[in-house]
Design a protein around this motif. Structure first.
Motif, PDB file in Angstrom:
ATOM      1  N   ARG A 118     -12.871  -2.122  -3.808  1.00 29.50           N
ATOM      2  CA  ARG A 118     -12.596  -3.519  -3.496  1.00 29.50           C
ATOM      3  C   ARG A 118     -13.352  -4.450  -4.442  1.00 29.50           C
ATOM      4  O   ARG A 118     -12.817  -5.443  -4.922  1.00 29.50           O
ATOM      5  CB  ARG A 118     -12.962  -3.828  -2.038  1.00 29.50           C
TER       6      ARG A 118
ATOM      7  N   ASN B 272       0.708   3.915  -5.789  1.00 22.45           N
ATOM      8  CA  ASN B 272      -0.387   3.163  -6.410  1.00 22.45           C
ATOM      9  C   ASN B 272      -1.764   3.510  -5.816  1.00 22.45           C
ATOM     10  O   ASN B 272      -2.704   2.743  -5.930  1.00 22.45           O
ATOM     11  CB  ASN B 272      -0.114   1.651  -6.396  1.00 22.45           C
ATOM     12  N   TYR B 273      -1.808   4.656  -5.177  1.00 27.02           N
ATOM     13  CA  TYR B 273      -3.105   5.155  -4.699  1.00 27.02           C
ATOM     14  C   TYR B 273      -3.582   6.218  -5.690  1.00 27.02           C
ATOM     15  O   TYR B 273      -3.064   7.332  -5.720  1.00 27.02           O
ATOM     16  CB  TYR B 273      -2.955   5.748  -3.300  1.00 27.02           C
ATOM     17  N   ILE B 274      -4.526   5.834  -6.521  1.00 25.43           N
ATOM     18  CA  ILE B 274      -4.966   6.725  -7.592  1.00 25.43           C
ATOM     19  C   ILE B 274      -5.749   7.910  -7.034  1.00 25.43           C
ATOM     20  O   ILE B 274      -6.639   7.752  -6.194  1.00 25.43           O
ATOM     21  CB  ILE B 274      -5.853   5.957  -8.596  1.00 25.43           C
TER      22      ILE B 274
ATOM     23  N   TYR C 201       0.840  -1.201   0.000  1.00 24.84           N
ATOM     24  CA  TYR C 201       0.000   0.000   0.000  1.00 24.84           C
ATOM     25  C   TYR C 201       0.875   1.250   0.000  1.00 24.84           C
ATOM     26  O   TYR C 201       1.477   1.582   1.024  1.00 24.84           O
ATOM     27  CB  TYR C 201      -0.900   0.016   1.234  1.00 24.84           C
TER      28      TYR C 201
ATOM     29  N   GLY D 203     -16.946   4.777   3.323  1.00 22.61           N
ATOM     30  CA  GLY D 203     -17.580   3.461   3.321  1.00 22.61           C
ATOM     31  C   GLY D 203     -16.593   2.328   3.043  1.00 22.61           C
ATOM     32  O   GLY D 203     -15.418   2.548   2.774  1.00 22.61           O
ATOM     33  N   VAL D 204     -17.132   1.148   3.091  1.00 18.71           N
ATOM     34  CA  VAL D 204     -16.336  -0.058   2.890  1.00 18.71           C
ATOM     35  C   VAL D 204     -15.678  -0.074   1.511  1.00 18.71           C
ATOM     36  O   VAL D 204     -16.312   0.273   0.516  1.00 18.71           O
ATOM     37  CB  VAL D 204     -17.252  -1.299   3.006  1.00 18.71           C
ATOM     38  N   GLY D 205     -14.431  -0.450   1.472  1.00 17.84           N
ATOM     39  CA  GLY D 205     -13.745  -0.665   0.201  1.00 17.84           C
ATOM     40  C   GLY D 205     -13.390   0.590  -0.563  1.00 17.84           C
ATOM     41  O   GLY D 205     -13.079   0.532  -1.743  1.00 17.84           O
ATOM     42  N   LEU D 206     -13.432   1.748   0.106  1.00 16.95           N
ATOM     43  CA  LEU D 206     -13.129   2.984  -0.597  1.00 16.95           C
ATOM     44  C   LEU D 206     -11.672   3.413  -0.452  1.00 16.95           C
ATOM     45  O   LEU D 206     -11.264   4.459  -0.952  1.00 16.95           O
ATOM     46  CB  LEU D 206     -14.050   4.112  -0.116  1.00 16.95           C
TER      47      LEU D 206
ATOM     48  N   LYS E 259      -9.634   3.383   2.670  1.00 17.37           N
ATOM     49  CA  LYS E 259      -9.157   3.938   3.942  1.00 17.37           C
ATOM     50  C   LYS E 259      -7.868   3.248   4.392  1.00 17.37           C
ATOM     51  O   LYS E 259      -6.871   3.899   4.697  1.00 17.37           O
ATOM     52  CB  LYS E 259     -10.218   3.766   5.048  1.00 17.37           C
ATOM     53  N   THR E 260      -7.952   1.928   4.430  1.00 18.24           N
ATOM     54  CA  THR E 260      -6.790   1.181   4.907  1.00 18.24           C
ATOM     55  C   THR E 260      -5.587   1.433   3.998  1.00 18.24           C
ATOM     56  O   THR E 260      -4.480   1.676   4.478  1.00 18.24           O
ATOM     57  CB  THR E 260      -7.121  -0.320   4.976  1.00 18.24           C
TER      58      THR E 260
ATOM     59  N   ILE F 214      -7.926   3.368 -11.834  1.00 17.90           N
ATOM     60  CA  ILE F 214      -7.600   2.341 -10.837  1.00 17.90           C
ATOM     61  C   ILE F 214      -7.419   0.989 -11.528  1.00 17.90           C
ATOM     62  O   ILE F 214      -6.454   0.262 -11.263  1.00 17.90           O
ATOM     63  CB  ILE F 214      -8.682   2.267  -9.740  1.00 17.90           C
TER      64      ILE F 214
ATOM     65  N   ASN G 185     -11.142  11.405  -3.527  1.00 17.63           N
ATOM     66  CA  ASN G 185     -10.215  11.241  -2.401  1.00 17.63           C
ATOM     67  C   ASN G 185      -9.193  12.364  -2.288  1.00 17.63           C
ATOM     68  O   ASN G 185      -8.222  12.251  -1.541  1.00 17.63           O
ATOM     69  CB  ASN G 185      -9.490   9.900  -2.519  1.00 17.63           C
TER      70      ASN G 185
END
Ligand code: ADP
Ligand code: MG
Length: 492
Positions: A358, A163-165, A159, A197-200, A202-203, A329, A170
Motif C-alpha cells: 500500500r 493484477n495480483y503479482i 481486484y 500485516g497491513v497493506g500486504l 489480503k483484501t 508490482i 504470497n
C-alpha cells in the motif's frame, strides 16, 4: 398451455430476464381454467408479481381467454431435500400472511384482475399454516428487501488475480486462493484463512477470489463484507429487532468473504452470530474465506470454538514482498495506469519502500500527482523528494502517543493521568478507550501497551479492550463515540 404462454412472454422481455425468471417455473396443472405454476421461492413469486404481472396477464388471457387465471405454488424450505409445494392463492394468501400482508401495487392490480382465483379455491388448497414467507431486509441496503438474484456482492472489480503479482511472499496464499476460486466449497480449503500485516494484499486477494467466482458461477451469491461492517449490521439488527432477518440474509450466501476477522475480538455476541452462520454455511458446503491481520493463534478475544473452526480448512500467510516482487508490482501498476517512470526510479522506489504494498502504491500516486502538478517528468530527484514526504508521514502515523493524546483531548482529561493510578471514572474511560485503540491500531503487544500506560500488566489491557468492546455492543452513544474517534486513527 404454459409453453404457449412462455412463447408470448419471451417475445416481450429480454433473454436474460426470461432465463432468470421464467425458465425455472414449473407448470403443475390446469383445472377449471386456472393454471397452477410452481415457483422456487417467495422472493421469486414477489418479483414476478412486481415486474412481470402485465406480461403474465397478457399471456394467460391469450391462452385461456378472459376468464383465465393463474395460481402460484411456492416451494417452501429452500434447500430442503423433500421440498413440499404449497399452494398459495396469491392476493388472499398475502393478506393473511404476516409480514407479507402489505400488498404491493402489483399485487393489488392482480387482485382486481380476472386472474385472481376465488377464495373458495384457497380453502380447498389450504394446507397447514405454512411458515410465513419472510420479507427479509437487506442489511447492506436497509431500505430494500431481499431479491436474491439481485443482491450485490460488494466486490470491487479492480481486484483480480491477473493484477495480483505473485512472489515468494504470497505464493501459498495465492495458489490456495486460486484453488478456492476455481472450486468454491469443494476443496479442503474451507474455510480459507489468509493472514498478514497491513497493506500486504489480503483484501485484494480475497476480492480476487470473489470476483473470479462471480464471473464463472453467475448463479452463486458471493458476498464480501468486512468484519466491521458485519458487526455494525448485527448491532443494528439487534437494535431494530431484526436479528432473524440478519441471520437469514447471511444464510443465503454461497461464498462468504469476511475481511479482517480480528475485528470480532471481544465482541462475543457478534462472534456467536458468526459462529452460527459459519456452521450453517459450512455444513451446506458453502465456501468461507476470511482474512486476519495476525495468525489465528494470536487472535486474542476470539472464542476458542470459533478459532477451532478456522483450523478445519487452510491457513496461509502473506509476507512482505521481496525486492523483485516490489519491482514487478510497480511495473504492473505503471502499465495498468499508463504511467511512465524511468527504470532507475522504479528501482529506487522498490529499494526504498520495503514495508508494504500500500505504501509503495502511495509513493507512486504521489509521484504521479507531483509530476502532473509541476508539469515535469518523473525523475530520481523527484522520487527522492516524494519519498522524504512519505517517510515523514509514515513517522507521523498512528502510534500509542498519538492515540493517548487524542483520547485524552477527546475526553478532556489530562494526558498524564492516563498513565497514572487514578480510578476516576472519566480517566478510566479515556484510558480504556486509548488501550482499545492501541490494540486496534498498533502492532504493540498487550504487554507493551500496558507498559505505555504507566506499567500496567497485560491482563489490565485485555480487560480494558473487553470492557470497551462490551460497551460498544450495549451502549449506542458510546458506540458513536468510538466510531468518531476511530476516524482520527483511520487510514494508517
Ligand atoms: P491489506 O488488506 O492486507 O491491508 P490490500 O489488499 O488492501 O492490503 O492491499 C493494499 C494495496 O496493495 C492494494 O491496492 C493492492 O491492490 C495492492 N497489492 C497488494 N499486494 C499486491 C500484489 N501481490 N500485487 C499487486 N498489488 C498488490
Ligand atoms: Mg484489507
Amino acid at each position: 398451455v404454459w409453453a404457449n404462454c412462455l412463447r408470448v412472454i419471451k417475445a416481450t422481455i429480454g433473454e436474460q430476464s426470461f432465463r432468470t425468471w421464467f425458465q425455472p417455473i414449473v407448470p403443475v396443472q390446469l383445472h377449471n381454467n386456472i393454471l397452477l405454476i410452481q415457483v422456487p421461492s417467495t422472493y421469486f413469486y414477489e418479483f414476478l408479481e412486481e415486474h412481470y404481472v402485465e406480461e403474465l396477464k397478457r399471456a394467460i388471457h391469450q391462452e385461456l381467454g378472459p376468464d383465465g387465471r393463474l395460481e402460484y405454488s411456492i416451494v417452501v424450505d429452500q434447500g430442503n431435500a423433500q421440498q413440499k409445494p404449497r399452494t398459495l392463492n396469491l392476493p388472499t394468501a398475502r393478506k393473511s400472511a404476516g409480514p407479507a400482508a402489505s400488498a404491493t401495487p402489483a399485487a393489488t392490480a392482480m387482485a382486481n384482475s380476472a386472474m385472481t382465483a376465488s377464495a373458495r379455491n384457497v380453502a380447498a388448497a389450504s394446507v397447514a399454516p405454512a411458515p410465513t414467507p419472510a420479507t427479509l431486509r437487506n442489511p447492506f441496503e436497509a431500505s430494500k428487501t431481499i431479491e436474491r438474484d439481485y443482491l450485490k456482492s460488494q466486490l470491487n472489480t479492480t481486484y483480480t488475480f491477473e493484477n495480483y503479482i505473485e512472489g515468494d511472499c504470497n505464493r501459498l496464499s495465492r495458489s490456495a486462493g486460486l484453488a478456492v476460486a476455481n472450486k468454491p466449497g469443494t476443496t479442503s480449503f474451507n474455510p480459507l484463512m489468509i493472514y498478514g500485516g497491513v497493506g500486504l494484499g489480503k483484501t485484494h486477494l480475497v476480492q480476487a477470489i470473489g470476483n473470479h467466482i462471480k464471473a464463472t458461477n453467475t448463479d452463486k451469491f458471493v458476498l464480501y463484507v468486512s468484519a466491521e461492517k458485519f458487526t455494525n449490521q448485527f448491532i443494528e439488527s439487534l437494535r431494530s429487532n431484526q436479528v432473524q432477518d440478519f441471520a437469514n440474509f447471511y444464510l443465503l450466501v454461497d461464498i462468504l468473504i469476511l475481511d479482517d476477522v480480528q475485528f470480532l475480538s471481544g465482541k462475543d455476541k457478534t462472534q456467536e452470530m458468526f459462529f452460527h452462520i459459519f456452521n450453517h454455511l459450512h455444513q451446506a458446503g458453502k465456501q468461507i474465506v476470511m482474512t486476519s491481520d495476525r495468525p489465528p493463534r494470536d487472535l486474542v478475544g476470539l472464542e476458542d470454538r470459533l478459532l477451532s473452526r478456522f483450523k478445519w480448512g487452510l491457513t496461509a500467510d502473506l509476507q512482505s514482498p521481496d525486492f523483485e516482487t516490489r519491482m514487478a508490482i510497480i511495473q504492473n501498476k505503471m502499465q495498468q495506469d499508463g504511467i511512465d517512470i524511468p527504470p532507475q526510479v522504479v528501482e529506487y522506489l522498490a529499494h526504498s519502500v520495503n514495508t508494504n504494498v500500500r505504501e509503495l502504491e502511495g509513493v507512486l500516486i504521489s509521484l504521479v500527482a507531483q509530476s502532473s502538478l509541476n508539469r515535469r517528468e518523473i525523475d530520481l530527484e523527484m522520487a527522492k523528494q516524494a519519498l522524504r514526504h512519505i517517510i515523514e508521514e509514515v513517522e507521523a502515523e498512528v502510534n500509542i502517543d498519538f492515540i493517548q493524546k487524542t483520547c485524552a483531548e477527546y475526553f478532556s482529561v489530562p494526558l498524564d493521568l492516563l498513565k497514572a493510578k487514578t480510578r476516576k471514572k472519566e480517566v478510566v474511560t479515556a484510558r480504556q478507550v486509548a488501550m482499545y485503540f492501541a490494540k486496534e491500531h498498533t502492532s504493540h503487544s498487550l504487554k507493551s501497551i500496558g507498559h505505555h500506560f504507566g506499567g500496567r500488566d497485560h491482563s489490565t489491557v485485555i480487560h480494558s479492550v473487553q470492557t470497551v468492546s462490551d460497551l460498544i455492543d450495549s451502549d449506542k452513544s458510546f458506540r458513536s463515540t468510538i466510531i468518531e474517534l476511530r476516524k482520527k486513527f483511520a487510514g494508517r
